[in-house]
Design a protein around this motif. Sequence first.
Motif, PDB file in Angstrom:
ATOM      1  N   ASP A  60      12.439   3.416  -0.238  1.00  0.00           N
ATOM      2  CA  ASP A  60      12.225   3.674   1.189  1.00  0.00           C
ATOM      3  C   ASP A  60      13.454   3.305   2.009  1.00  0.00           C
ATOM      4  N   GLU A  61      14.083   2.205   1.664  1.00  0.00           N
ATOM      5  CA  GLU A  61      15.290   1.805   2.385  1.00  0.00           C
ATOM      6  C   GLU A  61      16.383   2.856   2.226  1.00  0.00           C
ATOM      7  N   GLU A  62      16.544   3.366   1.027  1.00  0.00           N
ATOM      8  CA  GLU A  62      17.547   4.406   0.804  1.00  0.00           C
ATOM      9  C   GLU A  62      17.239   5.652   1.625  1.00  0.00           C
ATOM     10  N   ASP A  63      15.976   6.009   1.739  1.00  0.00           N
ATOM     11  CA  ASP A  63      15.607   7.210   2.501  1.00  0.00           C
ATOM     12  C   ASP A  63      15.956   7.089   3.982  1.00  0.00           C
ATOM     13  N   LYS A  93      21.341   0.345  17.043  1.00  0.00           N
ATOM     14  CA  LYS A  93      22.148   0.846  18.166  1.00  0.00           C
ATOM     15  C   LYS A  93      22.613   2.284  17.925  1.00  0.00           C
ATOM     16  N   LEU A  94      22.946   2.593  16.690  1.00  0.00           N
ATOM     17  CA  LEU A  94      23.450   3.930  16.372  1.00  0.00           C
ATOM     18  C   LEU A  94      22.370   5.002  16.364  1.00  0.00           C
ATOM     19  N   GLU A  95      21.170   4.632  15.964  1.00  0.00           N
ATOM     20  CA  GLU A  95      20.097   5.617  15.783  1.00  0.00           C
ATOM     21  C   GLU A  95      18.778   5.010  16.274  1.00  0.00           C
ATOM     22  N   PRO A  96      18.600   4.911  17.590  1.00  0.00           N
ATOM     23  CA  PRO A  96      17.405   4.254  18.136  1.00  0.00           C
ATOM     24  C   PRO A  96      16.085   4.857  17.661  1.00  0.00           C
ATOM     25  N   ARG A  97      16.084   6.123  17.344  1.00  0.00           N
ATOM     26  CA  ARG A  97      14.841   6.766  16.909  1.00  0.00           C
ATOM     27  C   ARG A  97      14.322   6.182  15.583  1.00  0.00           C
ATOM     28  N   ILE A  98      15.213   5.579  14.792  1.00  0.00           N
ATOM     29  CA  ILE A  98      14.812   5.050  13.487  1.00  0.00           C
ATOM     30  C   ILE A  98      14.437   3.564  13.561  1.00  0.00           C
ATOM     31  N   ILE A  99      14.434   2.984  14.739  1.00  0.00           N
ATOM     32  CA  ILE A  99      14.088   1.561  14.888  1.00  0.00           C
ATOM     33  C   ILE A  99      12.753   1.222  14.222  1.00  0.00           C
ATOM     34  N   VAL A 152      18.500   4.545   5.165  1.00  0.00           N
ATOM     35  CA  VAL A 152      19.876   4.054   5.323  1.00  0.00           C
ATOM     36  C   VAL A 152      20.933   5.063   4.876  1.00  0.00           C
ATOM     37  N   ILE A 153      20.737   5.689   3.735  1.00  0.00           N
ATOM     38  CA  ILE A 153      21.788   6.574   3.199  1.00  0.00           C
ATOM     39  C   ILE A 153      22.029   7.767   4.136  1.00  0.00           C
ATOM     40  N   PRO A 154      20.991   8.462   4.590  1.00  0.00           N
ATOM     41  CA  PRO A 154      21.255   9.552   5.541  1.00  0.00           C
ATOM     42  C   PRO A 154      21.836   9.059   6.867  1.00  0.00           C
ATOM     43  N   LEU A 155      21.414   7.881   7.307  1.00  0.00           N
ATOM     44  CA  LEU A 155      21.949   7.333   8.559  1.00  0.00           C
ATOM     45  C   LEU A 155      23.456   7.090   8.430  1.00  0.00           C
ATOM     46  N   ILE A 156      23.870   6.539   7.322  1.00  0.00           N
ATOM     47  CA  ILE A 156      25.304   6.299   7.095  1.00  0.00           C
ATOM     48  C   ILE A 156      26.033   7.642   6.982  1.00  0.00           C
ATOM     49  N   ALA A 157      25.417   8.617   6.336  1.00  0.00           N
ATOM     50  CA  ALA A 157      26.050   9.943   6.220  1.00  0.00           C
ATOM     51  C   ALA A 157      26.255  10.553   7.602  1.00  0.00           C
ATOM     52  N   GLU A 191       0.796  -1.229   0.000  1.00  0.00           N
ATOM     53  CA  GLU A 191       0.000   0.000   0.000  1.00  0.00           C
ATOM     54  C   GLU A 191       0.827   1.277   0.000  1.00  0.00           C
ATOM     55  N   ARG A 192       2.053   1.185   0.429  1.00  0.00           N
ATOM     56  CA  ARG A 192       2.861   2.367   0.678  1.00  0.00           C
ATOM     57  C   ARG A 192       3.210   3.116  -0.604  1.00  0.00           C
ATOM     58  N   THR A 193       3.176   4.413  -0.519  1.00  0.00           N
ATOM     59  CA  THR A 193       3.637   5.270  -1.612  1.00  0.00           C
ATOM     60  C   THR A 193       4.876   6.048  -1.192  1.00  0.00           C
ATOM     61  N   GLY A 194       5.340   5.820  -0.007  1.00  0.00           N
ATOM     62  CA  GLY A 194       6.512   6.472   0.562  1.00  0.00           C
ATOM     63  C   GLY A 194       6.505   6.223   2.055  1.00  0.00           C
ATOM     64  N   LEU A 195       7.533   6.670   2.709  1.00  0.00           N
ATOM     65  CA  LEU A 195       7.623   6.492   4.156  1.00  0.00           C
ATOM     66  C   LEU A 195       6.758   7.509   4.886  1.00  0.00           C
ATOM     67  N   PRO A 196       6.253   7.116   6.070  1.00  0.00           N
ATOM     68  CA  PRO A 196       5.553   8.104   6.906  1.00  0.00           C
ATOM     69  C   PRO A 196       6.518   9.241   7.270  1.00  0.00           C
ATOM     70  N   SER A 197       5.990  10.418   7.450  1.00  0.00           N
ATOM     71  CA  SER A 197       6.827  11.599   7.685  1.00  0.00           C
ATOM     72  C   SER A 197       7.722  11.454   8.915  1.00  0.00           C
ATOM     73  N   ASP A 198       7.257  10.719   9.942  1.00  0.00           N
ATOM     74  CA  ASP A 198       8.087  10.576  11.143  1.00  0.00           C
ATOM     75  C   ASP A 198       9.338   9.742  10.903  1.00  0.00           C
ATOM     76  N   LEU A 199       9.412   9.049   9.760  1.00  0.00           N
ATOM     77  CA  LEU A 199      10.604   8.265   9.441  1.00  0.00           C
ATOM     78  C   LEU A 199      11.520   8.966   8.440  1.00  0.00           C
ATOM     79  N   LEU A 200      11.170  10.170   8.058  1.00  0.00           N
ATOM     80  CA  LEU A 200      11.957  10.888   7.056  1.00  0.00           C
ATOM     81  C   LEU A 200      12.866  11.964   7.654  1.00  0.00           C
ATOM     82  N   TYR A 201      12.978  12.002   8.965  1.00  0.00           N
ATOM     83  CA  TYR A 201      13.769  13.061   9.589  1.00  0.00           C
ATOM     84  C   TYR A 201      15.241  12.997   9.195  1.00  0.00           C
ATOM     85  N   LEU A 202      15.772  11.806   8.984  1.00  0.00           N
ATOM     86  CA  LEU A 202      17.168  11.701   8.567  1.00  0.00           C
ATOM     87  C   LEU A 202      17.353  12.232   7.145  1.00  0.00           C
ATOM     88  N   ARG A 203      16.430  11.886   6.262  1.00  0.00           N
ATOM     89  CA  ARG A 203      16.524  12.371   4.880  1.00  0.00           C
ATOM     90  C   ARG A 203      16.355  13.882   4.811  1.00  0.00           C
TER      91      ARG A 203
END
Length: 190
Positions: free
Chosen positions: A173-176, A105-111, A178-183, A11-23
């Motif tokens: 969605d995974e890139e949105d 472990k590195l970013e608990p908010r994104i669990i 993972v990539i900012p988290l690694i950055a 159903e998803r067309t993108g991530l919920p806004s609360d998961l996009l803070y890193l991007r």
Amino acid sequence: MSETPGQTLAERTGLPSDLLYLREGFPRDRWTTALHPTAAHWLQMHAGFREHQAHMTGLAGQWRNRTLDPAGLHRVLIPALQAFLQHLDGHHRIETGHYFPAMRKLEPRIIPGLDLLDRDHDDIHGHLETLFQSGLGFHQAVSGKALDVADQADRLADVLDVITSPLLRHLDDEEDIVIPLIALHGDPAG
């Protein structure tokens, strides 16, 4: 985070806004310069999956247009399908078993986002199993010169169509996440 409409992979067309803070802190338009090597490799892997998916879908289109006969389709699609299935399954195993636990472990908010991606992996695995079975049916039909070879090719082409949208949605969605988290944190496993 509980599942709500629009959050399942289908159903998803993108991530919920609360998961996009890193991007938001590291948007896609910045992903081309000075990218951490692990993030660059991740994007390269995902680009490979997209290209592979498009290649297989293109072959299915050639079959539907009858510019490939069953033997020709078999000759090019079955090896591509085998490589795709092995590569994607291995990639997901590494993410779920190695990278995602370190990222938690590195970013608990994104669990919750990583949990969502893990559920995606389960959904995609179901699609991959169906794709494998369809490919096997087509292979057996061609190898055994079965009368239903065209039907088996059509089924495989249909399954390729079904998996395309959820796979591409998951990769984006995974890139949105993972990539900012690694950055932000560098290689989570290193």
